[in-house]
Design an enzyme around this catalytic site. Structure first.
Site, short mmCIF file in Angstrom:
data_model
loop_
_atom_site.label_atom_id
_atom_site.label_comp_id
_atom_site.label_asym_id
_atom_site.label_seq_id
_atom_site.Cartn_x
_atom_site.Cartn_y
_atom_site.Cartn_z
N ARG A 241 0.89 -1.16 0.00
CA ARG A 241 0.00 0.00 0.00
C ARG A 241 0.93 1.21 0.00
NH1 ARG A 241 -0.76 4.86 3.18
NH2 ARG A 241 -2.96 5.36 3.28
N ASP B 109 1.80 5.02 0.24
CA ASP B 109 1.28 6.23 0.87
C ASP B 109 1.42 7.44 -0.05
OD1 ASP B 109 0.40 7.39 3.50
OD2 ASP B 109 2.27 8.52 3.33
N GLU C 288 -2.43 5.43 -2.24
CA GLU C 288 -3.40 6.30 -1.57
C GLU C 288 -3.42 7.65 -2.27
OE1 GLU C 288 -3.89 9.18 2.25
OE2 GLU C 288 -2.01 8.72 1.26
N HIS D 195 -7.93 4.76 8.79
CA HIS D 195 -7.30 5.52 9.87
C HIS D 195 -7.28 7.03 9.61
CE1 HIS D 195 -4.41 4.88 6.74
NE2 HIS D 195 -3.60 5.76 7.28
N ASP D 196 -7.69 7.46 8.43
CA ASP D 196 -7.67 8.89 8.11
C ASP D 196 -9.07 9.51 8.06
OD1 ASP D 196 -4.87 9.07 7.92
OD2 ASP D 196 -4.90 8.36 5.85
C1 NOJ Z 1 -1.55 9.33 4.45
C2 NOJ Z 1 -1.65 8.41 5.59
O1 NOJ Z 1 -2.67 7.51 5.45
C3 NOJ Z 1 -1.74 9.29 6.80
O2 NOJ Z 1 -2.22 8.61 7.90
C4 NOJ Z 1 -0.36 9.84 6.97
O3 NOJ Z 1 -0.29 10.69 8.07
C5 NOJ Z 1 0.06 10.62 5.74
N1 NOJ Z 1 -0.27 9.95 4.51
C6 NOJ Z 1 1.53 10.87 5.74
O4 NOJ Z 1 2.23 9.66 5.68
#
Ligand code: NOJ
Ligand code: NOJ
Ligand code: CA
Length: 705
Positions: free
Chosen positions: A251, A253, A281, A351-352
């Site tokens: 995955r 980032d 992401e 988690h975001d």
């Molecule tokens: C996206 C991640 O999912 C998030 O949780 C993170 O803080 C930022 N990118 C920076 O890595």
């Protein structure tokens, strides 16, 4: 032919047995197929927040919070804990066949000097991508997790964040760890000790443009300069180290915040080392649609987390701000916007964002969302604890410590039943989606592939039942039991010979799933992976009816070399074909379109053109004599660009980092194109350069009038 039919019969008998077993739990996945996750269910674990299997590795002092009272601290979860939850049956009985765990690499140990005292418990603050985070475990612990998972038929996906290291500040080398990067313990650079330009020093982004988000830092995270040869090589070597550990997927980032060209080069390098499934992401807010997101999913060599799906299901079922018509609109639109919609990764929370379930909400909303996601196109993710109805609206409350491992919750049982069905009925993995009956509250959709059918009916209203009449299906005549066994109040339905379904009631909050595994004796391709490759590399083709005896598989009409062959899987070494997008066929099947065949291995080249003045509405693009430079296509959708002109170089200079074939001598030109598609070519003869065999390069020219 007779032999083939006999084999087919045997396979049908075997799948009937598998079918019977599906109702029970714990269908193991195929850990030998790392490029096809479409039958899998991924379970997302924040490693620190799942289970503490080894208290000896817990940190002390301001890094740690006993009992996880302070969610900004490390709470003790680790790889030993995840392994224990595999062997004790929690994960295997739930039927999940892949885990996505936090970035495993060594993170900063410094605690942020903020009031909250933030720590790196989430894994996104790397300091050494070639070492483990010792708070999650040693390399031996990691190896053990991989082998325990694989023995249980579970794949392991790691989070990986090649955009940045950790929080840092220009001019303040004592702030935390100054964004340090180490190479297996040896210092490489830090933000304020950066003689070689490992990092950008352009400040933090305000997210105003795509360019700004790439070439300025994300928050205060020290931002890699991927054109720096050391960084380019380091990040390729680092992921190879984890690939060699046996991970099954990545995955990636913050892909929106890295140069498209460099990430494509990195994916090419990764896939050449060992082909695995990768998904990036690219965050999209509620209702946001971004053509760049589609282009990224179609041309970078990796899939994306499907934020359009996630936002749409949250609107329909969590917030009630939209209805099934809107949701189906997203399903229909993404089916064409993404070349391979089945490879995008769906989710209902992570988690975001706020957890799907919230305090005081009816858990039936979560149940419905899980059922729809696990039966929809795309590879589904279940965020840890969703099956336990954990709540939390903000970071870090949405990252709480796992509250229980109760196997009797309805959420757990829904995942169990439908993860099993994904292994058994390929319509869920490969099928398209057809809307069969819809209004604001009712959605009946059908997934179909090569004679296999799954029909799903849902009534999202929390009060009042609806009588469903006039429904048609591709299911053959018969009586079908609800595959969820009444968990969400589903009943049996009767299908008639003409495909009509006898009228039935859909109760408030009901979800029913009816299915039939079919078989095709004619070859039908369901999936090809990876979708970016080159001559000499091997692709895996999955489907039905390929026959037991090796036949012919072709790319762009040219037969490749068969590496292995079975009725549902062919591994094919690519023949040499004209670089470009091609379709794949097996024994004369319909073509599976969109396989990108690269000219060669890729390297990242920064193209800079100076003195390219434009009028309002015009942008500068690049085109040239190789597939990677669009083969002299001069259109705003086909050429490379629009180029950037704000951060690293300023107008009238323009720049972009582009993935090009290594070692090739390439002719190119810049073009100015306006919004209407009017093209102004550079004058003079073509520019020409030779790309390096490895590493990075910059090509800097003046616009030729
Ligand atoms: C996206 C991640 O999912 C998030 O949780 C993170 O803080 C930022 N990118 C920076 O890595
Ligand atoms: C067509 C363009 O008109 C020309 O300028 C360019 O050099 C060639 N394509 C490529 O050979
Ligand atoms: Ca621990």
């Amino acid at each position: 032919m007779v032999l083939r039919r006999a084999v087919r019969k045997l396979q049908l008998a075997i799948s009937a047995v598998a079918l019977a077993a599906a109702a029970t739990a714990g269908q193991a996945g195929d850990v030998n197929n790392d490029v096809n996750f479409t039958s899998d269910v991924i379970y997302q674990i924040m490693t620190d927040r799942f289970y503490d299997g080894d208290t000896a590795n817990n940190p002390s002092g301001s890094l740690y919070s006993l009992g996880c009272a302070d969610l900004k601290k490390y709470c003790g979860g680790d790889w030993a804990g995840i392994a224990q939850k595999i062997t004790d049956g929690y994960l295997t009985d739930m039927g999940v066949t892949a885990l996505w765990i936090s970035q495993p690499v060594e993170n900063v140990f410094a605690v942020a000097p903020t009031a909250a005292g933030d720590t790196s418990y989430h894994g996104f603050w790397a300091r050494d991508f070639k070492r483990t985070n010792p708070i999650f475990g040693s390399m031996a612990d990691f190896d053990n997790l991989i082998s325990v998972a694989h023995a249980a038929g579970i794949k392991v996906v790691i989070d990986f964040a090649p955009n940045h290291t950790s929080p840092s500040r220009e001019g303040d080398p004592l702030y935390m760890e100054d964004g340090v990067l180490n190479d297996d313990g040896t210092f490489v650079a830090s933000l304020n000790s950066d003689l070689s330009g490992a990092f950008y020093h352009n400040g933090g982004t305000n997210f105003s443009t795509y360019e700004d988000g790439i070439y300025r830092g994300l928050f205060d995270l020290a931002d890699f300069n991927h054109q720096n040869g050391t960084i380019d090589g380091y990040l390729k070597d680092a992921i190879n180290l984890w690939l060699d550990k046996g991970i099954d997927g990545i995955r990636v980032d913050a892909v929106k915040h890295m140069p498209f060209g460099w990430t494509k080069v990195w994916m090419n390098s990764t896939l050449e080392h060992r082909p695995v499934f990768a998904f990036g992401e690219w965050f999209l807010g509620d209702g946001e649609v971004d053509p760049l997101n589609h282009k990224y999913a179609n041309e970078s060599g990796m899939s994306l987390l499907d934020f359009r799906f996630g936002n749409a299901i949250r609107s329909a079922l969590k917030f009630g701000t939209s209805d099934w018509n809107d949701f189906h609109g997203v399903i229909a639109d993404t089916a064409s916007a993404y070349n391979e919609v089945i490879d995008q990764v769906t989710f209902i929370d992570n988690h975001d964002m706020s957890r799907f379930h919230s305090v005081g909400a009816d858990p039936r909303r979560t149940d419905m969302a899980l059922a729809v996601t696990l039966t929809s196109r795309g590879t589904p993710v279940v965020y840890y604890g969703t099956e336990q109805y954990m709540t939390g609206d903000n970071d870090p409350t949405n990252r709480g410590f796992m509250t229980s491992f109760d196997k009797t919750t309805r959420g757990y049982q829904i995942v169990q039943k439908l993860a099993g069905l994904r292994q058994v009925n390929k319509a869920l993995a490969y099928g398209d989606t057809e809307q069969r009956w819809i209004n604001g509250d009712i959605y009946v959709y059908e997934r179909e592939y090569a004679g296999s059918v799954v029909l799903v009916a849902i009534n999202r209203a929390l009060a009042g039942s609806t009588n469903i009449t006039g429904l048609f299906t591709s299911l053959p005549a018969g009586v079908y039991q609800d595959e969820l066994a009444g968990l969400l109040d589903g009943n049996a339905v009767t299908v008639n010979a003409n495909g009509s379904v006898d009228a039935f009631d859909l109760a408030a909050g009901e979800v029913a799933v009816w299915h039939k595994v079919g078989a095709s004796s004619a070859p039908v391709i369901g999936h090809v992976g990876p979708m970016m490759t080159r001559a000499g590399q091997t692709i895996t083709i999955n489907g039905e009816g390929f026959g037991a005896v090796p036949g012919s598989a072709q790319v762009g009409g040219v037969a490749g070399t068969v590496v292995s062959w079975s009725d549902d899987q062919v591994k094919l070494q690519l023949p040499s074909v004209t670089p470009g997008f091609h379709s794949v066929t097996v024994n004369g099947s319909a073509g599976y379109t969109g396989l990108e065949v690269l000219t060669n291995s890729q390297v990242s080249v920064r193209f800079v053109v100076n003195n390219a003045t434009t009028v309002v509405g015009q942008n500068v693009y690049l085109t040239g004599g190789v597939h990677e430079l669009s083969n002299w296509t001069a259109t705003n959708s086909g050429s490379i660009g629009p180029f950037f002109n704000q951060v690293v170089h300023q107008y009238p200079s323009w720049y972009q980092d582009v993935s090009v074939p290594a070692g090739q001598t390439i002719e190119f030109k810049f073009v100015k194109i306006d919004g209407l598609g009017n093209v102004v070519w550079e004058g003079g003869s073509n520019h020409i350069f030779t790309a390096p065999a490895s590493g990075t390069m910059e090509v800097n020219v003046n616009w030729q009038n």
